[in-house]
Structure formats: C-alpha cells, structure tokens
Design a protein around this motif. Structure first.
Motif, PDB file in Angstrom:
ATOM      1  N   GLU A  26       5.479   3.650  -1.714  1.00  0.00           N
ATOM      2  CA  GLU A  26       4.441   2.758  -2.227  1.00  0.00           C
ATOM      3  C   GLU A  26       5.048   1.364  -2.249  1.00  0.00           C
ATOM      4  N   GLY A  51       0.810  -1.205   0.000  1.00  0.00           N
ATOM      5  CA  GLY A  51       0.000   0.000   0.000  1.00  0.00           C
ATOM      6  C   GLY A  51       0.846   1.259   0.000  1.00  0.00           C
ATOM      7  N   ASN A  52       0.198   2.368   0.305  1.00  0.00           N
ATOM      8  CA  ASN A  52       0.852   3.675   0.314  1.00  0.00           C
ATOM      9  C   ASN A  52       1.025   4.149   1.750  1.00  0.00           C
ATOM     10  N   ASP A  98      -5.333  -0.563   7.365  1.00  0.00           N
ATOM     11  CA  ASP A  98      -4.718  -1.735   7.984  1.00  0.00           C
ATOM     12  C   ASP A  98      -5.310  -1.979   9.372  1.00  0.00           C
TER      13      ASP A  98
END
Length: 160
Positions: free
Chosen positions: A157, A69-70, A95
C-alpha cells in the motif's frame, strides 16, 4: 559474543537475526518511510527516496511521481541496473483507466530498489533527496533486509 575462529584466535562474531517474512509493505510518502508489517504490526522500517516530484499520485510516464494505492510486489530482479529490485504491479486497472481518459501513457516499471550499481557509495547523500523516476529507493543494506522479507505476491500500500 566471543567465539574461536578457525585459526584458534578469539574473535567477535555478530549474529544477525533472520528477517521475518512481511505480510504487507506500507509506504508513507509524506514520511519517506517503508514499513514491513506482520500480524498487523510494524516490525521494521526504512528511510526511502521517491520520484523527483513526489506530491500526488503517478498520472503518466515520465512525470517523476511515485504511484499511490494498493498493488502487489509481484517479482524480484537480482540483475537490475540498481542494487536489487522488487517490482510494484503498477499500473493497475484504475491507473490505466485514468491514463486512457487523459490520453496519456500511465508508465510502469515501478520498483523498490537499492542504489544504482555504479553509484552505491553515494547512498548516504542520495537518500537525502527524492531522485528516482518514480520508484522507491533505499540504501543497499536496507535492500538486503527488504529482499529477505518480501516474497512475490506480498501486497503493498502506497499512501500519500
């Protein structure tokens, strides 16, 4: 390039170019590569080792997975148990929500780091395998360059 040292002898001096500041870090887990990006273009790349179970996103503490993810690289730790460490802002809100729904702890303390302080000499062997608890490991030499290039606040990322 020949240069004269303080003793007046000819010597070879290696001059390294300064590392440009990255505007983004990209991790490609499937390629085991960390990319430094500036002005939308890759200008450096490094081989990485991941968590012991690298397939899929990190779900819970101790699952041996590296998040996907970022995130943000939000602080540096020069006194880490590993050769330098840069913290990834995992877990993010998504998360945490996923972990809460599953009734598990999402974990944390995900870092980009060099080798364990006591085993740096094994780097050429260790970097051939995924060995971390979920972090992103590089050689100590690569960590020196990444350390120079990445300032706190740099986006990261992490792709599958």
């Amino acid at each position: 390039m020949a240069a004269v040292d303080s003793a007046g002898e000819n010597a070879v001096r290696v001059v390294k170019k300064p590392i440009l500041k990255a505007q983004k870090v990209l991790i490609d887990k499937s390629e085991r590569t960390l990319y430094l990006i500036r002005n939308g273009k890759v200008y450096r790349h490094y081989h990485i080792a991941l968590g012991r179970h690298p397939e899929g996103p990190k779900i819970k503490e101790h699952d041996g997975r590296t998040p996907e993810g970022n995130y943000t690289l939000d602080y540096k730790n020069a006194q880490s148990h590993y050769y330098r460490a840069i913290h990834v802002s995992y877990p993010g809100p998504k998360d945490r929500a996923r972990a809460k729904k599953l009734g598990v702890n999402p974990g944390g303390a995900i870092m980009i780091h060099g080798q364990p302080n006591w085993w740096g000499w094994l780097s050429p062997i260790r970097q051939r395998f995924d060995w971390t608890a979920g972090c992103i490991a590089v050689s100590n030499g690569d960590m020196d360059e990444i350390w120079q290039a990445v300032a706190p606040g740099t986006p990261i990322e992490i792709r599958p």
